[in-house]
Design a protein around this motif. Structure first.
Motif, mmCIF file in Angstrom:
data_model
loop_
_atom_site.group_PDB
_atom_site.id
_atom_site.type_symbol
_atom_site.label_atom_id
_atom_site.label_comp_id
_atom_site.label_asym_id
_atom_site.label_seq_id
_atom_site.Cartn_x
_atom_site.Cartn_y
_atom_site.Cartn_z
ATOM 1 N N SER A 265 46.320 41.930 46.542
ATOM 2 C CA SER A 265 45.086 41.252 45.767
ATOM 3 C C SER A 265 44.161 41.408 46.771
ATOM 4 O O SER A 265 42.703 41.859 46.835
ATOM 5 C CB SER A 265 45.255 40.687 44.804
ATOM 6 O OG SER A 265 45.928 40.702 44.061
ATOM 7 N N ARG A 327 33.508 30.718 40.072
ATOM 8 C CA ARG A 327 33.743 30.546 39.097
ATOM 9 C C ARG A 327 35.466 30.507 38.748
ATOM 10 O O ARG A 327 36.037 29.215 38.104
ATOM 11 C CB ARG A 327 33.742 30.971 37.571
ATOM 12 C CG ARG A 327 31.464 30.542 37.637
ATOM 13 C CD ARG A 327 31.064 29.560 37.275
ATOM 14 N NE ARG A 327 29.495 29.080 37.304
ATOM 15 C CZ ARG A 327 29.626 28.179 37.940
ATOM 16 N NH1 ARG A 327 30.313 28.576 39.825
ATOM 17 N NH2 ARG A 327 27.618 28.270 38.026
ATOM 18 N N VAL A 328 36.178 31.735 38.972
ATOM 19 C CA VAL A 328 37.405 31.879 39.134
ATOM 20 C C VAL A 328 38.173 31.653 40.424
ATOM 21 O O VAL A 328 38.500 30.688 40.109
ATOM 22 C CB VAL A 328 37.546 33.746 38.882
ATOM 23 C CG1 VAL A 328 39.547 33.553 38.696
ATOM 24 C CG2 VAL A 328 37.099 33.349 37.346
ATOM 25 N N GLU A 367 46.194 35.835 39.626
ATOM 26 C CA GLU A 367 45.449 35.992 38.757
ATOM 27 C C GLU A 367 45.315 37.620 38.497
ATOM 28 O O GLU A 367 45.718 38.714 39.831
ATOM 29 C CB GLU A 367 44.113 34.960 38.701
ATOM 30 C CG GLU A 367 43.742 34.004 39.275
ATOM 31 C CD GLU A 367 43.486 33.591 40.351
ATOM 32 O OE1 GLU A 367 43.673 32.576 40.353
ATOM 33 O OE2 GLU A 367 44.336 34.328 41.405
ATOM 34 N N ALA A 368 44.816 38.008 37.763
ATOM 35 C CA ALA A 368 44.642 39.472 37.696
ATOM 36 C C ALA A 368 43.155 39.444 38.909
ATOM 37 O O ALA A 368 42.381 39.256 38.516
ATOM 38 C CB ALA A 368 43.770 40.058 36.310
ATOM 39 N N GLU A 370 40.751 42.292 38.692
ATOM 40 C CA GLU A 370 39.737 42.637 38.320
ATOM 41 C C GLU A 370 39.144 41.729 38.381
ATOM 42 O O GLU A 370 37.769 41.157 38.412
ATOM 43 C CB GLU A 370 40.034 43.721 37.231
ATOM 44 C CG GLU A 370 40.384 44.631 37.593
ATOM 45 C CD GLU A 370 42.047 44.515 37.460
ATOM 46 O OE1 GLU A 370 42.838 43.991 37.080
ATOM 47 O OE2 GLU A 370 42.725 45.662 37.912
ATOM 48 N N ASP A 371 39.823 40.094 37.142
ATOM 49 C CA ASP A 371 38.382 38.509 37.835
ATOM 50 C C ASP A 371 37.904 38.145 38.653
ATOM 51 O O ASP A 371 36.609 37.694 39.054
ATOM 52 C CB ASP A 371 39.537 37.885 36.848
ATOM 53 C CG ASP A 371 40.240 37.968 35.575
ATOM 54 O OD1 ASP A 371 39.202 39.503 34.768
ATOM 55 O OD2 ASP A 371 41.054 37.931 35.076
ATOM 56 N N LEU A 372 39.199 38.737 39.789
ATOM 57 C CA LEU A 372 38.196 38.188 40.979
ATOM 58 C C LEU A 372 37.663 38.944 42.174
ATOM 59 O O LEU A 372 36.429 38.473 42.334
ATOM 60 C CB LEU A 372 39.651 38.147 41.905
ATOM 61 C CG LEU A 372 40.830 37.012 41.746
ATOM 62 C CD1 LEU A 372 42.173 36.817 43.158
ATOM 63 C CD2 LEU A 372 40.654 35.835 41.838
ATOM 64 N N ALA A 374 35.393 40.657 40.539
ATOM 65 C CA ALA A 374 34.191 40.485 39.118
ATOM 66 C C ALA A 374 33.632 38.615 39.210
ATOM 67 O O ALA A 374 32.777 39.056 39.633
ATOM 68 C CB ALA A 374 34.723 40.342 37.507
ATOM 69 N N ASP A 375 34.109 38.002 39.873
ATOM 70 C CA ASP A 375 33.655 36.894 40.024
ATOM 71 C C ASP A 375 32.657 36.836 41.846
ATOM 72 O O ASP A 375 32.070 36.083 41.545
ATOM 73 C CB ASP A 375 35.433 36.120 40.733
ATOM 74 C CG ASP A 375 34.618 34.667 40.441
ATOM 75 O OD1 ASP A 375 33.596 33.933 39.772
ATOM 76 O OD2 ASP A 375 34.744 33.672 40.860
#
Length: 381
Positions: A265, A327-328, A367-368, A370-372, A374-375
């Motif tokens: 990641s 946020r993440v 974490e995923a 993609e979420d990181l 996007a954050d």
């Protein structure tokens, strides 16, 4: 306890916690040893081989054996923090000795070294991270007793060529200790590259769950320096509790999976942000543009670590804005846990820090991705 069949890899050894089962029930999960003292036989001997838990706790056996195996060493010692492990090495030096350390390293240890050198009459000298010429000059300028290496170095992730540094140091009979907290034995085994001691803040990746404070030293051989360090631990009372030892062993069982996920990641994030105009610079040894990339590619197996730093376009004020928007990624000190963290490092280190004021340090968790991403995208605005 009984041994299982010989595992085929260090990864299997870690997952199976040394492959041990525990009598009388054949438990796969080791027990927590809470006793502080042990009964003597009638003749005054110790049938169980234990006298007192301060230096002979069975809580240490499996985790120290596993750490020794993972690093390819001859022995390991647990400590109640990474700082306790580091200071144990430094306090083994006699007054008047010489210590050579990198200009960028864990900030709390840098402060402690400066205070320790003044009190202990230690000649504290500095070299530039990743610069073998600077390191060689430091070694040549005066007889040196201990060379300290931190690679990758926090928070700019400079890379030092361990084998080349060891060759230079050992030519002058200098002991070499490597802080390999960020690399972990999954990526780098400094003892295989000739280092004498390897240090970890086990709070970080080795435990990996942000619920234990611990440290560890592993030695390549049972040297006089190691015997001095080992003898001092029980006398100083620098011991880890049984519950923390058990939790650390539990964390080590998933070390390889966690490190690989974090590395994958982090590298993906670094490559994307390296082309983002909202980011002035990405500090990550997995990028070909990183000054230490070639050495890292040779020295680190299977990844470049889960840590990176970004210098935000717009300077310090914009770096604070980005950190506040995340946020993440959680705004917290530490690294190497399953959760992703962000920190404005210069403000944490305080006056005199070499850390750029526009730098944000990212610890990439599991974490995923993609979420990181996007954050980070929404935080950069």
């Amino acid at each position: 306890m009984s041994n299982a069949s010989e595992p085929c890899s260090l990864e299997t050894l870690a997952v199976q916690a040394m492959g041990l089962t525990h009598a009388p029930h054949g438990d796969l999960i080791p027990p927590i040893h809470l006793s502080s003292t042990f009964e003597r036989a009638g003749d005054g001997s110790y049938p169980g081989g234990r006298l007192y838990a301060r230096d002979q706790s069975p809580a240490y056996d499996a985790v120290e054996a596993l750490l020794t195996a993972l690093e390819g060493g001859s022995g390991a010692l647990l400590y109640p923090s990474g700082m306790a492990a580091a200071t144990a090495v430094l306090q083994s030096l006699e007054p008047g000795r010489r210590l050579l350390v990198p200009r960028i390293l864990y900030w709390a240890l840098r402060h402690w070294m400066q205070a320790f050198a003044a009190r202990w009459r230690i000649d504290l000298a500095w070299y530039d991270n990743g610069d073998l010429d600077s390191l060689a000059d430091g070694l040549a300028s005066a007889p040196t007793d201990l060379l300290w290496i931190e690679t990758p170095a926090n928070p700019t992730w400079d890379i030092t060529d361990i084998r080349a540094a060891v060759d230079l140091a050992h030519a002058g009979q200098t002991l070499v200790v490597v802080d390999s907290t960020v690399a972990t034995p999954v990526l780098t085994r400094p003892l295989e590259l000739g280092a004498d001691l390897v240090l970890h803040s086990a709070t970080k990746y080795l435990n990996g769950h942000s619920d234990v404070i611990a440290g560890v030293l592993v030695t390549r051989e049972d040297s006089p320096a190691w015997q001095c360090i080992r003898a001092a631990r029980p006398l100083a009372g620098a011991i880890l509790g049984p519950m923390e030892s058990w939790l650390l062993l539990r964390g080590l069982r998933t070390l390889h999976l966690r490190v690989r996920q974090s590395c994958a990641s982090a590298e993906r994030i670094a490559r994307i942000l390296a082309t983002d105009p909202r980011v002035a610079e990405v500090c990550y040894p997995g990028l070909p543009s990183h000054p230490g990339h070639a050495v890292a590619a040779r020295q680190m197996r299977g990844g470049f670590g889960g840590m990176l730093s970004i210098r935000v376009a717009g300077g310090e004020s914009q770096a604070w804005v980005v950190a506040a928007r995340l946020r993440v990624f959680k705004r917290a000190t530490s690294l190497g846990g399953v959760e992703s963290l962000v920190e404005h490092r210069a403000s944490i280190e305080g006056p005199g820090t070499p850390c750029p004021p526009d730098l944000l340090r990212l610890s990439v968790g599991i974490e995923a991705v993609e979420d990181l991403l996007a954050d980070l995208d929404q935080a950069l605005g």
